[in-house]
Design a protein around this motif. Sequence first.
Motif, PDB file in Angstrom:
ATOM      1  N   ASN A 127       0.804  -1.227   0.000  1.00  0.00           N
ATOM      2  CA  ASN A 127       0.000   0.000   0.000  1.00  0.00           C
ATOM      3  C   ASN A 127       0.834   1.273   0.000  1.00  0.00           C
ATOM      4  O   ASN A 127       0.331   2.339  -0.378  1.00  0.00           O
ATOM      5  CB  ASN A 127      -0.933   0.017   1.224  1.00  0.00           C
ATOM      6  CG  ASN A 127      -2.037  -1.013   1.125  1.00  0.00           C
ATOM      7  OD1 ASN A 127      -2.677  -1.149   0.081  1.00  0.00           O
ATOM      8  ND2 ASN A 127      -2.261  -1.763   2.190  1.00  0.00           N
ATOM      9  N   LEU A 128       2.089   1.156   0.441  1.00  0.00           N
ATOM     10  CA  LEU A 128       2.932   2.340   0.599  1.00  0.00           C
ATOM     11  C   LEU A 128       4.218   2.216  -0.202  1.00  0.00           C
ATOM     12  O   LEU A 128       4.692   1.122  -0.498  1.00  0.00           O
ATOM     13  CB  LEU A 128       3.300   2.555   2.071  1.00  0.00           C
ATOM     14  CG  LEU A 128       2.185   2.609   3.104  1.00  0.00           C
ATOM     15  CD1 LEU A 128       2.772   2.833   4.485  1.00  0.00           C
ATOM     16  CD2 LEU A 128       1.161   3.682   2.770  1.00  0.00           C
ATOM     17  N   ARG A 129       4.780   3.355  -0.523  1.00  0.00           N
ATOM     18  CA  ARG A 129       6.148   3.455  -1.021  1.00  0.00           C
ATOM     19  C   ARG A 129       6.892   4.293   0.025  1.00  0.00           C
ATOM     20  O   ARG A 129       6.566   5.465   0.237  1.00  0.00           O
ATOM     21  CB  ARG A 129       6.179   4.132  -2.392  1.00  0.00           C
ATOM     22  CG  ARG A 129       7.570   4.324  -2.992  1.00  0.00           C
ATOM     23  CD  ARG A 129       8.129   3.065  -3.579  1.00  0.00           C
ATOM     24  NE  ARG A 129       9.368   3.336  -4.331  1.00  0.00           N
ATOM     25  CZ  ARG A 129      10.311   2.425  -4.533  1.00  0.00           C
ATOM     26  NH1 ARG A 129      10.158   1.183  -4.082  1.00  0.00           N
ATOM     27  NH2 ARG A 129      11.383   2.728  -5.233  1.00  0.00           N
ATOM     28  N   LEU A 130       7.851   3.663   0.717  1.00  0.00           N
ATOM     29  CA  LEU A 130       8.571   4.294   1.818  1.00  0.00           C
ATOM     30  C   LEU A 130       9.904   4.840   1.332  1.00  0.00           C
ATOM     31  O   LEU A 130      10.626   4.169   0.590  1.00  0.00           O
ATOM     32  CB  LEU A 130       8.808   3.290   2.953  1.00  0.00           C
ATOM     33  CG  LEU A 130       7.570   2.596   3.532  1.00  0.00           C
ATOM     34  CD1 LEU A 130       7.988   1.553   4.559  1.00  0.00           C
ATOM     35  CD2 LEU A 130       6.626   3.613   4.162  1.00  0.00           C
ATOM     36  N   HIS A 131      10.245   6.032   1.802  1.00  0.00           N
ATOM     37  CA  HIS A 131      11.494   6.685   1.398  1.00  0.00           C
ATOM     38  C   HIS A 131      12.199   7.206   2.655  1.00  0.00           C
ATOM     39  O   HIS A 131      11.627   8.012   3.399  1.00  0.00           O
ATOM     40  CB  HIS A 131      11.212   7.854   0.451  1.00  0.00           C
ATOM     41  CG  HIS A 131      10.326   7.503  -0.692  1.00  0.00           C
ATOM     42  ND1 HIS A 131      10.793   7.033  -1.908  1.00  0.00           N
ATOM     43  CD2 HIS A 131       8.961   7.544  -0.814  1.00  0.00           C
ATOM     44  CE1 HIS A 131       9.775   6.809  -2.718  1.00  0.00           C
ATOM     45  NE2 HIS A 131       8.655   7.116  -2.082  1.00  0.00           N
ATOM     46  N   PHE A 132      13.423   6.765   2.881  1.00  0.00           N
ATOM     47  CA  PHE A 132      14.182   7.140   4.071  1.00  0.00           C
ATOM     48  C   PHE A 132      15.428   7.935   3.675  1.00  0.00           C
ATOM     49  O   PHE A 132      16.248   7.462   2.880  1.00  0.00           O
ATOM     50  CB  PHE A 132      14.630   5.889   4.831  1.00  0.00           C
ATOM     51  CG  PHE A 132      13.507   5.028   5.330  1.00  0.00           C
ATOM     52  CD1 PHE A 132      12.966   5.215   6.590  1.00  0.00           C
ATOM     53  CD2 PHE A 132      12.983   4.013   4.533  1.00  0.00           C
ATOM     54  CE1 PHE A 132      11.935   4.413   7.051  1.00  0.00           C
ATOM     55  CE2 PHE A 132      11.958   3.194   4.978  1.00  0.00           C
ATOM     56  CZ  PHE A 132      11.429   3.402   6.242  1.00  0.00           C
ATOM     57  N   LEU A 133      15.573   9.129   4.243  1.00  0.00           N
ATOM     58  CA  LEU A 133      16.788   9.919   4.087  1.00  0.00           C
ATOM     59  C   LEU A 133      17.421  10.012   5.488  1.00  0.00           C
ATOM     60  O   LEU A 133      17.012  10.843   6.299  1.00  0.00           O
ATOM     61  CB  LEU A 133      16.466  11.314   3.531  1.00  0.00           C
ATOM     62  CG  LEU A 133      17.632  12.097   2.910  1.00  0.00           C
ATOM     63  CD1 LEU A 133      17.107  13.228   2.038  1.00  0.00           C
ATOM     64  CD2 LEU A 133      18.572  12.666   3.958  1.00  0.00           C
ATOM     65  N   PRO A 134      18.412   9.150   5.783  1.00  0.00           N
ATOM     66  CA  PRO A 134      18.874   9.026   7.171  1.00  0.00           C
ATOM     67  C   PRO A 134      19.650  10.222   7.705  1.00  0.00           C
ATOM     68  O   PRO A 134      19.601  10.502   8.895  1.00  0.00           O
ATOM     69  CB  PRO A 134      19.783   7.786   7.126  1.00  0.00           C
ATOM     70  CG  PRO A 134      19.442   7.087   5.855  1.00  0.00           C
ATOM     71  CD  PRO A 134      19.013   8.153   4.907  1.00  0.00           C
ATOM     72  N   MET A 135      20.395  10.934   6.850  1.00  0.00           N
ATOM     73  CA  MET A 135      21.263  12.006   7.347  1.00  0.00           C
ATOM     74  C   MET A 135      21.311  13.137   6.317  1.00  0.00           C
ATOM     75  O   MET A 135      22.031  13.045   5.332  1.00  0.00           O
ATOM     76  CB  MET A 135      22.669  11.467   7.637  1.00  0.00           C
ATOM     77  CG  MET A 135      23.617  12.482   8.260  1.00  0.00           C
ATOM     78  SD  MET A 135      25.291  11.794   8.551  1.00  0.00           S
ATOM     79  CE  MET A 135      25.004  10.812  10.022  1.00  0.00           C
ATOM     80  N   LEU A 136      20.554  14.203   6.581  1.00  0.00           N
ATOM     81  CA  LEU A 136      20.505  15.327   5.641  1.00  0.00           C
ATOM     82  C   LEU A 136      21.693  16.276   5.810  1.00  0.00           C
ATOM     83  O   LEU A 136      22.101  16.936   4.860  1.00  0.00           O
ATOM     84  CB  LEU A 136      19.199  16.098   5.828  1.00  0.00           C
ATOM     85  CG  LEU A 136      18.977  17.286   4.895  1.00  0.00           C
ATOM     86  CD1 LEU A 136      18.880  16.837   3.442  1.00  0.00           C
ATOM     87  CD2 LEU A 136      17.717  18.059   5.293  1.00  0.00           C
ATOM     88  N   ASN A 137      22.242  16.338   7.031  1.00  0.00           N
ATOM     89  CA  ASN A 137      23.314  17.287   7.329  1.00  0.00           C
ATOM     90  C   ASN A 137      24.575  16.549   7.787  1.00  0.00           C
ATOM     91  O   ASN A 137      24.963  16.621   8.958  1.00  0.00           O
ATOM     92  CB  ASN A 137      22.844  18.273   8.405  1.00  0.00           C
ATOM     93  CG  ASN A 137      23.847  19.365   8.717  1.00  0.00           C
ATOM     94  OD1 ASN A 137      24.893  19.470   8.084  1.00  0.00           O
ATOM     95  ND2 ASN A 137      23.540  20.173   9.716  1.00  0.00           N
TER      96      ASN A 137
END
Length: 488
Positions: A127-137
């Motif tokens: 049902n979902l498409r998951l997107h993880f951005l662990p460290m932006l900085n």
Amino acid sequence: MKIILSLVTLFFSFSLYGQQKDITTLLYDTYSKYKEMSVTKRRIKHNDIQPLINNYKIKTGFTVKKVGESIEGRSISLISLGTGETNVFLWSQMHGDEPTATQAIFDILNFLDSDDFTTEKEEILSNLRLHFLPMLNPDGAEVFQRRNTLGIDINRDALQLQSPEGRILKRIRDSLDADFGFNLHDQSKYYNAERTAKPATVSYLAPAYNYEKDINEVRGNAMKIIVFMNRIIQKYAPGQVGRYNDDFEPRAFGDNIQKWGTSAILIESGGYENDPEKQEIRKLNYVSILSAIYTISNKSYKNIAIDDYTAIPENDRKLFDLKIENANYPLLGNTYKMDIGIQRLEVDKKKHSDFWYSSRIMDLGDLSTYYGYETFDASGYTIKSGKLYPNKISSINELTTIDIYNLLKKGYLYVVLNTIPKETLASPVPINIVSSTFKIPTDLRLNIGINPTFYLEKNGEIEYAVINGFLIDINSKKGNFSNAMIFR
């Protein structure tokens, strides 16, 4: 017939509640199986997470994409999985010194990569498409600081997009047109749930998208998810949830992401007693975020009442590490009753991989509306300044062989070390180390900003010592001690 139908409906409702409850409980109880053990300290860096990110490049069902670089050239990656039409975007460490949720993201990824909870994961990923951005900085993480190398608070760069990291975040949000966004942060451990002594272990906000603080469907959905997550946290940290003020901040990413049509859920990891590395809070992130993802996948959040959002206590900031109440403080021939609020401030070591404590008195006087992780009623006790031990010590090793508590019992709170090694930043035993030229204050004057070192006397007997802000029971030798100071 109506009675039978009502009973069936009631039974079905309880079954659904019990099923959700069991899932959350199972997530909590089995957490150790999925915890990513390579990152258990808060001062994690870009190099610490790259092997973890690279592992997902070869795993079935996962997509890893480099989405840009920081100012100093460190890669920023997005990990995606799932085949559903609803996009859920989670980003962490927008501030370099806020890594608790970064760790929890890798726990969640370990869970999603496992062979367990197959039914629930099938529902989530179909049902979902998951997107993880662990460290932006990653540049900020390298030196454990809030801002990026440009000196910008990325969370106030949603309009001008002056930083490359801010531009990356905006581009990803727009390309995904994400339905839900989890904005993951850490907050000071000195926040408490309003009018209580309990720390705000987790705080939430469904940011406003205009000055009027209107609630449309997008923001309303964020509120419902927060109500759902609050109920979960209450089970494991009752009363330890706060809610941020929702005044509109036109520069902030959360407010604008809400405005752009993504239901934005701000999560702040605060303090938890005896959890300096925030590992219990990391676990609560894991359980509550995964449970929220599950309720988004089955859309059960839609039936949650928005009104319950405002029932969450507001964040306050009235906690000290140590609060001493009702102490007698002698000054210029008179004695005054005094409350003392002490915070143990972290000082990073050279490589920003560890820290030591340098404590300060943060407030004095009537602190009856404030609280402490540790509170000591000093009624009947008198504050006295410590003395310098007359015998010089040759080395740290020699110091560790001395009966320190015997010295404390006699009122000695300082010792002279002949040669203080440059690499030694703090005293490992509960007595302050000083050089031969350091002048010990003979007349203790309590002031905001000074290091809290004194003893507490009752009926002519020294019973407690406060060493660098740590309260020590001299008779039982008990106290939550970490380090004392070095005064060169």
